[in-house]
Design an enzyme around this catalytic site. Sequence first.
Site, PDB file in Angstrom:
ATOM      1  N   ASP A 122      19.922  -5.718  -4.157  1.00 37.00           N
ATOM      2  CA  ASP A 122      19.426  -5.911  -5.516  1.00 37.00           C
ATOM      3  C   ASP A 122      19.189  -4.603  -6.270  1.00 37.00           C
ATOM      4  O   ASP A 122      18.306  -4.507  -7.121  1.00 37.00           O
ATOM      5  CB  ASP A 122      18.121  -6.742  -5.508  1.00 37.00           C
ATOM      6  CG  ASP A 122      18.325  -8.085  -4.836  1.00 37.00           C
ATOM      7  OD1 ASP A 122      19.443  -8.621  -4.938  1.00 37.00           O
ATOM      8  OD2 ASP A 122      17.370  -8.600  -4.226  1.00 37.00           O
TER       9      ASP A 122
ATOM     10  N   LYS B  10      23.856  -3.527  -8.444  1.00 34.54           N
ATOM     11  CA  LYS B  10      25.288  -3.291  -8.202  1.00 34.54           C
ATOM     12  C   LYS B  10      26.153  -4.023  -9.227  1.00 34.54           C
ATOM     13  O   LYS B  10      27.112  -3.462  -9.760  1.00 34.54           O
ATOM     14  CB  LYS B  10      25.664  -3.773  -6.784  1.00 34.54           C
ATOM     15  CG  LYS B  10      24.931  -3.028  -5.686  1.00 34.54           C
ATOM     16  CD  LYS B  10      25.222  -3.598  -4.307  1.00 34.54           C
ATOM     17  CE  LYS B  10      24.608  -4.946  -4.050  1.00 34.54           C
ATOM     18  NZ  LYS B  10      23.139  -4.981  -3.986  1.00 34.54           N
TER      19      LYS B  10
ATOM     20  N   GLY C  83      23.471 -11.966  -5.055  1.00 31.98           N
ATOM     21  CA  GLY C  83      23.254 -12.420  -6.426  1.00 31.98           C
ATOM     22  C   GLY C  83      23.375 -11.196  -7.308  1.00 31.98           C
ATOM     23  O   GLY C  83      22.499 -10.331  -7.290  1.00 31.98           O
ATOM     24  N   HIS C  84      24.489 -11.070  -8.007  1.00 34.02           N
ATOM     25  CA  HIS C  84      24.758  -9.878  -8.817  1.00 34.02           C
ATOM     26  C   HIS C  84      24.649 -10.257 -10.298  1.00 34.02           C
ATOM     27  O   HIS C  84      25.438 -11.055 -10.795  1.00 34.02           O
ATOM     28  CB  HIS C  84      26.144  -9.310  -8.491  1.00 34.02           C
ATOM     29  CG  HIS C  84      26.239  -8.799  -7.079  1.00 34.02           C
ATOM     30  ND1 HIS C  84      27.371  -8.225  -6.557  1.00 34.02           N
ATOM     31  CD2 HIS C  84      25.317  -8.744  -6.085  1.00 34.02           C
ATOM     32  CE1 HIS C  84      27.141  -7.861  -5.300  1.00 34.02           C
ATOM     33  NE2 HIS C  84      25.904  -8.176  -4.992  1.00 34.02           N
TER      34      HIS C  84
ATOM     35  N   GLN D  74      24.586  -6.859  -0.705  1.00 34.51           N
ATOM     36  CA  GLN D  74      23.396  -6.482   0.056  1.00 34.51           C
ATOM     37  C   GLN D  74      23.176  -4.966  -0.066  1.00 34.51           C
ATOM     38  O   GLN D  74      23.582  -4.386  -1.055  1.00 34.51           O
ATOM     39  CB  GLN D  74      23.494  -6.926   1.536  1.00 34.51           C
ATOM     40  CG  GLN D  74      23.434  -8.438   1.740  1.00 34.51           C
ATOM     41  CD  GLN D  74      24.719  -9.164   1.418  1.00 34.51           C
ATOM     42  OE1 GLN D  74      25.763  -8.833   1.962  1.00 34.51           O
ATOM     43  NE2 GLN D  74      24.667 -10.141   0.548  1.00 34.51           N
TER      44      GLN D  74
HETATM   45  P1  GDP Z   1      22.491  -6.578  -7.375  1.00 36.19           P
HETATM   46  O1  GDP Z   1      22.366  -7.655  -6.357  1.00 36.19           O
HETATM   47  O2  GDP Z   1      22.496  -5.219  -6.754  1.00 36.19           O
HETATM   48  O3  GDP Z   1      23.660  -6.772  -8.303  1.00 36.19           O
HETATM   49  O4  GDP Z   1      21.172  -6.647  -8.278  1.00 36.19           O
HETATM   50  P2  GDP Z   1      20.460  -7.982  -8.835  1.00 36.19           P
HETATM   51  O5  GDP Z   1      21.255  -8.511  -9.954  1.00 36.19           O
HETATM   52  O6  GDP Z   1      20.122  -8.914  -7.723  1.00 36.19           O
HETATM   53  O7  GDP Z   1      19.079  -7.391  -9.306  1.00 36.19           O
HETATM   54  C1  GDP Z   1      18.990  -6.390 -10.236  1.00 36.19           C
HETATM   55  C2  GDP Z   1      18.120  -6.910 -11.396  1.00 36.19           C
HETATM   56  O8  GDP Z   1      17.739  -5.829 -12.226  1.00 36.19           O
HETATM   57  C3  GDP Z   1      18.840  -7.878 -12.303  1.00 36.19           C
HETATM   58  O9  GDP Z   1      17.919  -8.757 -12.860  1.00 36.19           O
HETATM   59  C4  GDP Z   1      19.427  -6.956 -13.385  1.00 36.19           C
HETATM   60  O10 GDP Z   1      19.644  -7.636 -14.624  1.00 36.19           O
HETATM   61  C5  GDP Z   1      18.322  -5.946 -13.518  1.00 36.19           C
HETATM   62  N1  GDP Z   1      18.735  -4.579 -13.868  1.00 36.19           N
HETATM   63  C6  GDP Z   1      19.822  -3.879 -13.474  1.00 36.19           C
HETATM   64  N2  GDP Z   1      19.747  -2.606 -13.929  1.00 36.19           N
HETATM   65  C7  GDP Z   1      18.582  -2.519 -14.625  1.00 36.19           C
HETATM   66  C8  GDP Z   1      17.915  -1.455 -15.305  1.00 36.19           C
HETATM   67  O11 GDP Z   1      18.374  -0.320 -15.361  1.00 36.19           O
HETATM   68  N3  GDP Z   1      16.710  -1.746 -15.890  1.00 36.19           N
HETATM   69  C9  GDP Z   1      16.149  -2.982 -15.831  1.00 36.19           C
HETATM   70  N4  GDP Z   1      14.979  -3.172 -16.420  1.00 36.19           N
HETATM   71  N5  GDP Z   1      16.750  -3.997 -15.193  1.00 36.19           N
HETATM   72  C10 GDP Z   1      17.940  -3.764 -14.576  1.00 36.19           C
HETATM   73  P1  IMO Z   2      22.649  -8.609  -3.138  1.00 37.37           P
HETATM   74  O1  IMO Z   2      24.140  -8.447  -2.971  1.00 37.37           O
HETATM   75  C1  IMO Z   2      18.718  -8.803  -1.299  1.00 37.37           C
HETATM   76  C2  IMO Z   2      18.467 -10.581   2.702  1.00 37.37           C
HETATM   77  C3  IMO Z   2      17.727 -11.899   2.814  1.00 37.37           C
HETATM   78  C4  IMO Z   2      17.185 -11.785   4.220  1.00 37.37           C
HETATM   79  C5  IMO Z   2      18.328 -11.094   4.953  1.00 37.37           C
HETATM   80  C6  IMO Z   2      19.253 -12.040   5.700  1.00 37.37           C
HETATM   81  O2  IMO Z   2      22.256  -9.470  -4.276  1.00 37.37           O
HETATM   82  O3  IMO Z   2      21.991  -7.268  -3.130  1.00 37.37           O
HETATM   83  P2  IMO Z   2      21.152 -13.740   4.923  1.00 37.37           P
HETATM   84  O4  IMO Z   2      21.101 -14.895   3.981  1.00 37.37           O
HETATM   85  O5  IMO Z   2      22.118 -12.678   4.548  1.00 37.37           O
HETATM   86  O6  IMO Z   2      21.324 -14.165   6.342  1.00 37.37           O
HETATM   87  O7  IMO Z   2      19.670 -13.090   4.832  1.00 37.37           O
HETATM   88  O8  IMO Z   2      19.054 -10.390   3.971  1.00 37.37           O
HETATM   89  N1  IMO Z   2      19.563 -10.580   1.690  1.00 37.37           N
HETATM   90  C7  IMO Z   2      19.480  -9.969   0.505  1.00 37.37           C
HETATM   91  N2  IMO Z   2      18.455  -9.312  -0.086  1.00 37.37           N
HETATM   92  N3  IMO Z   2      19.913  -8.859  -1.910  1.00 37.37           N
HETATM   93  C8  IMO Z   2      20.956  -9.469  -1.320  1.00 37.37           C
HETATM   94  O9  IMO Z   2      22.207  -9.427  -1.826  1.00 37.37           O
HETATM   95  C9  IMO Z   2      20.758 -10.109  -0.071  1.00 37.37           C
HETATM   96  N4  IMO Z   2      21.540 -10.816   0.761  1.00 37.37           N
HETATM   97  C10 IMO Z   2      20.797 -11.089   1.837  1.00 37.37           C
HETATM   98  O10 IMO Z   2      16.701 -11.982   1.861  1.00 37.37           O
HETATM   99  O11 IMO Z   2      16.079 -10.921   4.253  1.00 37.37           O
HETATM  100 MG    MG Z   3      21.109  -9.286  -5.920  1.00 36.19          MG
END
Ligand code: GDP
Ligand code: IMO
Ligand code: MG
Length: 429
Positions: free
Chosen positions: A13, A16, A40-41, A223
């Site tokens: 998270d 990416k 979840g991107h 991840q």
């Molecule tokens: P990912 O899994 O690495 O793609 O990241 P996620 O989407 O799960 O989580 C990142 C969260 O931070 C999302 O809600 C994005 O919309 C938000 N986000 C990404 N970059 C920024 C930033 O620079 N500032 C803020 N405030 N939010 C951001």
């Molecule tokens: P993105 O790509 C954050 C965590 C789960 C749990 C562990 C194992 O959005 O960064 P799994 O379902 O893979 O067997 O769970 O890994 N986990 C993540 N945490 N971002 C993710 O993906 C994750 N994918 C799995 O919360 O701790």
């Molecule tokens: Mg994510």
Amino acid sequence: MQVDVLLGLQWGDEGKGKIVDFLADKYDLVCRFQGGPNAGHTLIINGHKTVLHTIPSGIFRHDITNVIGNGVVIDPSTLCEEIDELNDLGLNVTERLIIAKKAHLILPTHRMLDAASEKAKGLDKIGSTLRGIGPTYMDKTGRNGLRMGDILRSDFQDKYTALKKKHLRILKMYPDLDFDLEAEEQKWWGSVDILRKIQQVNGEYFINQALQQGKSVLAEGAQGSMLDIDFGTYPFVTSSNTVTSAVCSGLGVAPGRIGKVIGITKAYCTRVGSGPFPTELHDETGEKLRQAGHEFGATTGRPRRCGWIDIPQLKYSIMINGVTELTVTKADVLSTFETIKLATSYQYDGRDTMELPFDLDQAGLTPQYLSMDGWESDISGIDDYEVLPKNVKDFIEKMEQLLEVPISLISTGPEREALLSRESSMVTA
Ligand code: GDP
Ligand code: IMO
Ligand code: MG
């Protein structure tokens, strides 16, 4: 041509999706190489939010091919939901999406096994996303799995039934689950029918031929490095390798093809699910980070655990991945903090060290912090590094100095455009 890699350096998270969507413009192919719908991107484009789980984050860009590589595990039901959502936005997903035939399939019973295993573990549970990831990779390495290419074979139904029966036998070892298998299977088979119309390829040939033709490729990690099955905080990890080396096995490209490795870190740190997290804050500062950063899981909605940035942890991830440049996201989230901290070393076994121990849960491990003055002003609209408040620049330059890798991009908001690039003054080898 080479394959550039973008991956998360923490526990996932890191943002990416947002950065891949931004960079995708410069590439011909964007490829996922591991993980599955546990990811979840989040992309925010013109105020509209989309969360991608299996589809690469280049999907919103015209003229880009998005490949789901062989290293990914696919749940047809979730993938079809994503395709539908994107089609509703007017994107022609079928034209832009290609799936490697060797990618493994998540069956409804894999999700049941995930849930059963988590339930049986009780308080020791991994905190998985319950997407069936662990059991699917177990079947892959156990040589029992079903693959995307199998859906085109005449014996697919038989193979499915055999694997499902095996799962149901295993499930008898666990207490009963609340899971409507019949309804889930109906949805799954309907989705498989739809996926039969999506272009499938031998991914390894497809990507290598593209490279030979001079096409540029970006590999999108899911991840984060601390969730890697080998190098993460085992057993509180995911079931795939999430690091650069997984690009080779997850797409079928040789190590010599790896180009730039862009590592992403938040300006602080989060984790969702169980497991060690040395800089976690259990106080109101942690809560403030969660609220300011909207730190709730994009896949499960769970509150993310929050803490300060951890330099030994990041240096470890940089080492394993061979990171050549860094992107720092969510710098704007720190805008209301009077003081910002960075863990610069760990103390354990009576010594001060940068080295991560075998077990990050090790008793007595205490991060040592450096405190810096915050900037206490909104930086979200700023698009020129030089215009940033001095304290932001001091923070970024301190991180760069400690991590010894240039920071080239800084993200200041969730929207696609909230990003500033920076010429690093760092001299690299
Ligand atoms: P990912 O899994 O690495 O793609 O990241 P996620 O989407 O799960 O989580 C990142 C969260 O931070 C999302 O809600 C994005 O919309 C938000 N986000 C990404 N970059 C920024 C930033 O620079 N500032 C803020 N405030 N939010 C951001
Ligand atoms: P993105 O790509 C954050 C965590 C789960 C749990 C562990 C194992 O959005 O960064 P799994 O379902 O893979 O067997 O769970 O890994 N986990 C993540 N945490 N971002 C993710 O993906 C994750 N994918 C799995 O919360 O701790
Ligand atoms: Mg994510």
